[in-house]
Design a protein around this motif. Structure first.
Motif, PDB file in Angstrom:
ATOM      1  N   ALA A   1       0.832  -1.212   0.000  1.00  0.00           N
ATOM      2  CA  ALA A   1       0.000   0.000   0.000  1.00  0.00           C
ATOM      3  C   ALA A   1       0.862   1.256   0.000  1.00  0.00           C
ATOM      4  N   GLY A   2       1.955   1.204  -0.768  1.00  0.00           N
ATOM      5  CA  GLY A   2       2.807   2.374  -0.910  1.00  0.00           C
ATOM      6  C   GLY A   2       3.760   2.624   0.243  1.00  0.00           C
ATOM      7  N   ARG A   3       3.804   1.720   1.200  1.00  0.00           N
ATOM      8  CA  ARG A   3       4.701   1.890   2.355  1.00  0.00           C
ATOM      9  C   ARG A   3       5.694   0.745   2.411  1.00  0.00           C
ATOM     10  N   SER A   4       6.936   1.089   2.689  1.00  0.00           N
ATOM     11  CA  SER A   4       7.991   0.076   2.768  1.00  0.00           C
ATOM     12  C   SER A   4       8.131  -0.429   4.189  1.00  0.00           C
TER      13      SER A   4
ATOM     14  N   LEU B   1      12.403 -15.580  -0.142  1.00  0.00           N
ATOM     15  CA  LEU B   1      11.443 -15.728  -1.232  1.00  0.00           C
ATOM     16  C   LEU B   1      10.025 -15.967  -0.713  1.00  0.00           C
ATOM     17  N   HIS B   2       9.921 -16.739   0.351  1.00  0.00           N
ATOM     18  CA  HIS B   2       8.604 -16.993   0.944  1.00  0.00           C
ATOM     19  C   HIS B   2       7.996 -15.690   1.468  1.00  0.00           C
ATOM     20  N   ILE B   3       8.789 -14.905   2.165  1.00  0.00           N
ATOM     21  CA  ILE B   3       8.305 -13.620   2.698  1.00  0.00           C
ATOM     22  C   ILE B   3       7.924 -12.692   1.538  1.00  0.00           C
ATOM     23  N   GLU B   4       8.707 -12.692   0.473  1.00  0.00           N
ATOM     24  CA  GLU B   4       8.382 -11.864  -0.684  1.00  0.00           C
ATOM     25  C   GLU B   4       7.069 -12.304  -1.328  1.00  0.00           C
ATOM     26  N   ARG B   5       6.815 -13.618  -1.402  1.00  0.00           N
ATOM     27  CA  ARG B   5       5.544 -14.108  -1.942  1.00  0.00           C
ATOM     28  C   ARG B   5       4.378 -13.663  -1.064  1.00  0.00           C
ATOM     29  N   LEU B   6       4.567 -13.729   0.262  1.00  0.00           N
ATOM     30  CA  LEU B   6       3.520 -13.264   1.166  1.00  0.00           C
ATOM     31  C   LEU B   6       3.274 -11.771   0.985  1.00  0.00           C
ATOM     32  N   GLY B   7       4.350 -11.012   0.817  1.00  0.00           N
ATOM     33  CA  GLY B   7       4.220  -9.580   0.577  1.00  0.00           C
ATOM     34  C   GLY B   7       3.463  -9.287  -0.709  1.00  0.00           C
ATOM     35  N   ALA B   8       3.728 -10.079  -1.748  1.00  0.00           N
ATOM     36  CA  ALA B   8       3.015  -9.908  -3.017  1.00  0.00           C
ATOM     37  C   ALA B   8       1.531 -10.209  -2.841  1.00  0.00           C
ATOM     38  N   LEU B   9       1.209 -11.208  -2.027  1.00  0.00           N
ATOM     39  CA  LEU B   9      -0.188 -11.525  -1.733  1.00  0.00           C
ATOM     40  C   LEU B   9      -0.868 -10.338  -1.050  1.00  0.00           C
ATOM     41  N   LEU B  10      -0.191  -9.747  -0.086  1.00  0.00           N
ATOM     42  CA  LEU B  10      -0.748  -8.578   0.595  1.00  0.00           C
ATOM     43  C   LEU B  10      -0.932  -7.414  -0.383  1.00  0.00           C
TER      44      LEU B  10
ATOM     45  N   ARG C   1      -1.480  -7.487  -3.519  1.00  0.00           N
ATOM     46  CA  ARG C   1      -2.601  -7.714  -4.450  1.00  0.00           C
ATOM     47  C   ARG C   1      -3.922  -7.191  -3.881  1.00  0.00           C
ATOM     48  N   HIS C   2      -4.038  -7.165  -2.561  1.00  0.00           N
ATOM     49  CA  HIS C   2      -5.289  -6.719  -1.924  1.00  0.00           C
ATOM     50  C   HIS C   2      -5.169  -5.312  -1.334  1.00  0.00           C
ATOM     51  N   ALA C   3      -4.014  -4.700  -1.486  1.00  0.00           N
ATOM     52  CA  ALA C   3      -3.766  -3.410  -0.834  1.00  0.00           C
ATOM     53  C   ALA C   3      -4.688  -2.305  -1.334  1.00  0.00           C
ATOM     54  N   GLU C   4      -4.954  -2.263  -2.629  1.00  0.00           N
ATOM     55  CA  GLU C   4      -5.809  -1.188  -3.159  1.00  0.00           C
ATOM     56  C   GLU C   4      -7.222  -1.282  -2.592  1.00  0.00           C
TER      57      GLU C   4
ATOM     58  N   ALA D   1     -11.263   0.671   1.286  1.00  0.00           N
ATOM     59  CA  ALA D   1     -12.164   0.336   2.396  1.00  0.00           C
ATOM     60  C   ALA D   1     -11.852   1.166   3.634  1.00  0.00           C
ATOM     61  N   SER D   2     -10.578   1.476   3.831  1.00  0.00           N
ATOM     62  CA  SER D   2     -10.183   2.239   5.016  1.00  0.00           C
ATOM     63  C   SER D   2     -10.409   3.735   4.837  1.00  0.00           C
ATOM     64  N   GLY D   3     -10.744   4.130   3.642  1.00  0.00           N
ATOM     65  CA  GLY D   3     -10.924   5.559   3.373  1.00  0.00           C
ATOM     66  C   GLY D   3      -9.600   6.283   3.284  1.00  0.00           C
ATOM     67  N   GLY D   4      -8.506   5.521   3.224  1.00  0.00           N
ATOM     68  CA  GLY D   4      -7.185   6.132   3.147  1.00  0.00           C
ATOM     69  C   GLY D   4      -6.808   6.912   4.388  1.00  0.00           C
ATOM     70  N   LEU D   5      -7.490   6.625   5.507  1.00  0.00           N
ATOM     71  CA  LEU D   5      -7.280   7.411   6.724  1.00  0.00           C
ATOM     72  C   LEU D   5      -5.911   7.200   7.357  1.00  0.00           C
ATOM     73  N   SER D   6      -5.465   5.948   7.407  1.00  0.00           N
ATOM     74  CA  SER D   6      -4.148   5.698   8.007  1.00  0.00           C
ATOM     75  C   SER D   6      -3.627   4.354   7.535  1.00  0.00           C
ATOM     76  N   GLY D   7      -2.316   4.207   7.605  1.00  0.00           N
ATOM     77  CA  GLY D   7      -1.702   2.937   7.246  1.00  0.00           C
ATOM     78  C   GLY D   7      -2.162   1.826   8.168  1.00  0.00           C
ATOM     79  N   GLU D   8      -2.341   2.156   9.438  1.00  0.00           N
ATOM     80  CA  GLU D   8      -2.789   1.157  10.410  1.00  0.00           C
ATOM     81  C   GLU D   8      -4.188   0.648  10.063  1.00  0.00           C
ATOM     82  N   ARG D   9      -5.067   1.544   9.707  1.00  0.00           N
ATOM     83  CA  ARG D   9      -6.437   1.152   9.342  1.00  0.00           C
ATOM     84  C   ARG D   9      -6.438   0.348   8.034  1.00  0.00           C
ATOM     85  N   THR D  10      -5.581   0.745   7.099  1.00  0.00           N
ATOM     86  CA  THR D  10      -5.455  -0.007   5.857  1.00  0.00           C
ATOM     87  C   THR D  10      -5.000  -1.429   6.143  1.00  0.00           C
ATOM     88  N   MET D  11      -4.005  -1.584   7.029  1.00  0.00           N
ATOM     89  CA  MET D  11      -3.520  -2.926   7.380  1.00  0.00           C
ATOM     90  C   MET D  11      -4.610  -3.732   8.084  1.00  0.00           C
ATOM     91  N   LEU D  12      -5.444  -3.073   8.885  1.00  0.00           N
ATOM     92  CA  LEU D  12      -6.559  -3.769   9.527  1.00  0.00           C
ATOM     93  C   LEU D  12      -7.507  -4.327   8.471  1.00  0.00           C
TER      94      LEU D  12
END
Length: 100
Positions: free
Chosen positions: A9-12, A23-32, A34-37, A42-53
């Motif tokens: 979601a644009g954050r490193s 490689l496993h962690i990178e695959r998991l990151g790619a999975l995340l 894919r759903h980040a947008e 859904a979070s309204g772009g309010l905060s990174g924490e809410r987006t992660m929730l």
């Protein structure tokens, strides 16, 4: 010790992991990612924490669905319910077979 940087979601995020798990962690990151947008919207772009929730809720929903309806298999929830019923029948049969 391994080190991976994931961009979700644009954050490193720098993640430490065991050597060989990168490689496993990178695959998991790619999975995340894919759903980040969807999670960001859904979070309204309010905060990174809410987006992660919301991202966690999306993945938890998918996991729940997979556990309830596994591809080509029987749901563990269904098996648990069936086992409970069989135990109840067995207990009733034992009570019936035991003389008063």
């Amino acid at each position: 010790m391994g080190q991976v940087t994931l961009t979700i979601a644009g954050r490193s995020h720098s993640i430490a992991c065991r050597d060989g798990e990168e490689l496993h962690i990178e695959r998991l990151g790619a999975l995340l990612e894919r759903h980040a947008e969807t999670a960001t919207r859904a979070s309204g772009g309010l905060s990174g924490e809410r987006t992660m929730l919301f991202l966690a809720l999306i993945l938890a929903d998918q996991l729940d669905e997979a556990e309830r309806n596994p591809p080509g298999g029987v749901s563990p929830v269904l098996l648990e319910n069936l086992a409970d019923r069989l135990e109840a029948v067995a207990a009733a049969l034992e009570d019936f077979a035991t003389p008063p």
